[in-house]
Design a protein around this motif. Sequence first.
Motif, PDB file in Angstrom:
ATOM      1  N   VAL A 266      11.627  -7.415  11.811  1.00 50.43           N
ATOM      2  CA  VAL A 266      12.276  -7.571  10.504  1.00 50.43           C
ATOM      3  C   VAL A 266      11.257  -7.977   9.438  1.00 50.43           C
ATOM      4  O   VAL A 266      11.248  -7.430   8.328  1.00 50.43           O
ATOM      5  CB  VAL A 266      13.409  -8.615  10.589  1.00 50.43           C
ATOM      6  N   ALA A 267      10.382  -8.917   9.771  1.00 50.73           N
ATOM      7  CA  ALA A 267       9.398  -9.398   8.797  1.00 50.73           C
ATOM      8  C   ALA A 267       8.430  -8.299   8.381  1.00 50.73           C
ATOM      9  O   ALA A 267       8.143  -8.113   7.191  1.00 50.73           O
ATOM     10  CB  ALA A 267       8.633 -10.592   9.373  1.00 50.73           C
ATOM     11  N   VAL A 268       7.922  -7.548   9.338  1.00 51.04           N
ATOM     12  CA  VAL A 268       6.962  -6.489   9.025  1.00 51.04           C
ATOM     13  C   VAL A 268       7.642  -5.390   8.207  1.00 51.04           C
ATOM     14  O   VAL A 268       7.081  -4.880   7.231  1.00 51.04           O
ATOM     15  CB  VAL A 268       6.330  -5.914  10.306  1.00 51.04           C
ATOM     16  N   GLY A 269       8.862  -5.041   8.593  1.00 44.51           N
ATOM     17  CA  GLY A 269       9.591  -4.028   7.834  1.00 44.51           C
ATOM     18  C   GLY A 269       9.756  -4.423   6.380  1.00 44.51           C
ATOM     19  O   GLY A 269       9.524  -3.620   5.462  1.00 44.51           O
ATOM     20  N   GLU A 270      10.128  -5.661   6.139  1.00 46.97           N
ATOM     21  CA  GLU A 270      10.332  -6.126   4.766  1.00 46.97           C
ATOM     22  C   GLU A 270       9.017  -6.158   3.988  1.00 46.97           C
ATOM     23  O   GLU A 270       8.960  -5.774   2.817  1.00 46.97           O
ATOM     24  CB  GLU A 270      10.965  -7.515   4.779  1.00 46.97           C
ATOM     25  N   GLU A 271       7.950  -6.587   4.631  1.00 44.01           N
ATOM     26  CA  GLU A 271       6.658  -6.682   3.949  1.00 44.01           C
ATOM     27  C   GLU A 271       6.115  -5.313   3.546  1.00 44.01           C
ATOM     28  O   GLU A 271       5.340  -5.198   2.591  1.00 44.01           O
ATOM     29  CB  GLU A 271       5.641  -7.401   4.845  1.00 44.01           C
ATOM     30  N   LEU A 272       6.521  -4.267   4.244  1.00 46.10           N
ATOM     31  CA  LEU A 272       6.028  -2.917   3.940  1.00 46.10           C
ATOM     32  C   LEU A 272       6.764  -2.250   2.779  1.00 46.10           C
ATOM     33  O   LEU A 272       6.377  -1.170   2.341  1.00 46.10           O
ATOM     34  CB  LEU A 272       6.121  -2.040   5.189  1.00 46.10           C
ATOM     35  N   GLU A 273       7.802  -2.885   2.268  1.00 48.12           N
ATOM     36  CA  GLU A 273       8.553  -2.289   1.162  1.00 48.12           C
ATOM     37  C   GLU A 273       7.692  -2.106  -0.088  1.00 48.12           C
ATOM     38  O   GLU A 273       7.827  -1.110  -0.804  1.00 48.12           O
ATOM     39  CB  GLU A 273       9.786  -3.134   0.854  1.00 48.12           C
ATOM     40  N   ALA A 274       6.814  -3.049  -0.358  1.00 51.98           N
ATOM     41  CA  ALA A 274       5.936  -2.928  -1.528  1.00 51.98           C
ATOM     42  C   ALA A 274       5.006  -1.734  -1.378  1.00 51.98           C
ATOM     43  O   ALA A 274       4.761  -0.987  -2.340  1.00 51.98           O
ATOM     44  CB  ALA A 274       5.134  -4.212  -1.722  1.00 51.98           C
ATOM     45  N   PHE A 275       4.492  -1.518  -0.161  1.00 53.33           N
ATOM     46  CA  PHE A 275       3.641  -0.353   0.101  1.00 53.33           C
ATOM     47  C   PHE A 275       4.440   0.927  -0.099  1.00 53.33           C
ATOM     48  O   PHE A 275       3.946   1.908  -0.681  1.00 53.33           O
ATOM     49  CB  PHE A 275       3.091  -0.413   1.521  1.00 53.33           C
ATOM     50  N   GLY A 276       5.683   0.951   0.379  1.00 49.67           N
ATOM     51  CA  GLY A 276       6.523   2.129   0.232  1.00 49.67           C
ATOM     52  C   GLY A 276       6.779   2.459  -1.226  1.00 49.67           C
ATOM     53  O   GLY A 276       6.698   3.626  -1.638  1.00 49.67           O
ATOM     54  N   ARG A 277       7.073   1.449  -2.023  1.00 48.25           N
ATOM     55  CA  ARG A 277       7.323   1.696  -3.447  1.00 48.25           C
ATOM     56  C   ARG A 277       6.067   2.216  -4.135  1.00 48.25           C
ATOM     57  O   ARG A 277       6.133   3.169  -4.919  1.00 48.25           O
ATOM     58  CB  ARG A 277       7.804   0.415  -4.127  1.00 48.25           C
ATOM     59  N   LYS A 278       4.937   1.609  -3.864  1.00 43.19           N
ATOM     60  CA  LYS A 278       3.693   2.056  -4.494  1.00 43.19           C
ATOM     61  C   LYS A 278       3.360   3.487  -4.090  1.00 43.19           C
ATOM     62  O   LYS A 278       2.944   4.308  -4.918  1.00 43.19           O
ATOM     63  CB  LYS A 278       2.537   1.125  -4.127  1.00 43.19           C
ATOM     64  N   GLY A 279       3.546   3.800  -2.812  1.00 41.70           N
ATOM     65  CA  GLY A 279       3.273   5.157  -2.348  1.00 41.70           C
ATOM     66  C   GLY A 279       4.138   6.183  -3.050  1.00 41.70           C
ATOM     67  O   GLY A 279       3.662   7.251  -3.462  1.00 41.70           O
TER      68      GLY A 279
END
Length: 340
Positions: A266-279
Motif C-alpha cells: 500500500v505504501a509503495v503504491g501510494e508513493e508512486l502516484e506522484a511519478f505517475g502524474r508526472k509521467g
Amino acid sequence: MFTRRHLLATAVAAPAILRFGIGTAHAATTLKISHQFPGGTIDKGDFRDRLCRMFAAEVGKRSNGDIAAEIYPNSSLIKTNAQFSAMRKGALDISLYPMPYAGGELPETNIGLMPGLVTTYDQGMRWKKEPVGKALSDFLADKGIILLSWIWQAGGVASRSKPIVAPEDAKGMKVRGGSREMDMVLQTAGASVLSVPSNEIYAAMQTGACDAGITSSTSLISFRLEEVAKSLTSGAGASYWFMLEPLMMSKAIFDKLPKNQQDIVVAVGEELEAFGRKGAQDDDVEVAKVYEKAGAKVSALDAATVGKWRDIARDTAWKDYGAKTATAANLLKLASDVAA
C-alpha cells in the motif's frame, strides 16, 4: 521521493525468489504484474511499465526479498480485457489497468472515463480523498479489487485524415472512444464507433477499420500512432478525456499477505502516484513533438471546446450512466461535487 539514483539502487537490489535467513530458507511471495503496454526498463520506456517495475523493485527492497514480482507487459500473460476479471478471481495478482475496460463486467467502473467529468489532473487526484474516492474504493473492494496507485491520464485524438477538435468534426467518422460513455458522445456528434483496447488502435487505423482513435497521450506515443495519423488533437492544455488507469491488486491475493507485506504494498503504491502524474503530464507535452516530427498537423483544445463536449456528455452519457445502478448514480453525484 523516487530519484534516479534511488531507482537504480533499488533495481540492483530487486528480490530473488528465495530469501535465506540463519539456517533457513523460505519461498518469497511472488506477485505477477500484467499490463497491456510496451515493456521497457525501470528507467526507460512507457511510464506505466516503468511504474510497475519501480513498484516491483521497491516492494522487494522494503520486504528484504520476502516479496518478489514478475512483470508481464504487452498483455503477454493475460489478454487485455480479461485482466480485471482474472484479478477478481485471484488468478492475477496486479495490473495497471484502464478502469473503464471493466465496464462490460461492472458498469460502475465507467466513471473512470466519463467525458467532461474530470478536466484537470488536480481534480482527478482529489477524488482519492473525497467521498467519491471512498465510495469507488469501497465498491471495488467489495468486487475483489484494491486500488494501489491512483493514476489519471489526459487524452487526445489521432486521426488518419482531418483533425477532430470540436464535436462537429467527428460527424461521419469512425472513432475509437475508449468507453461506452465516450462512444455515446461520439455517436451523438454523428460519428460511428469502434470498441477496441488501446493496444489495438494501430491495427484498426492501419486497416481503415477506424478513422481516428482517442486515447491517452502516453498511448498515442507508445503505440506509435503517429505512423498511421495525419493529425493530432492534443489534450495538454485542456481535455474532456481523462482516464483513470490505476495500479490494481486482487483483494483475494492482498488479503492473503501478512500485515507487514500489505503495509509495504500500500505504501509503495501510494508513493508512486506522484511519478505517475508526472509521467502522464510529461507525455501530454511530448506527444505534440512526436507527431509534429512525423509530419502530422497538431491542434489544441481550449476550455470552450471542452465545454461543448461536456454539454453533450451531460445530456447523454452522464444521464445514461446515472440510471444504470444506485451505485453509479451515487458515484456520479459525488464526482460532480469535486470542482475542477
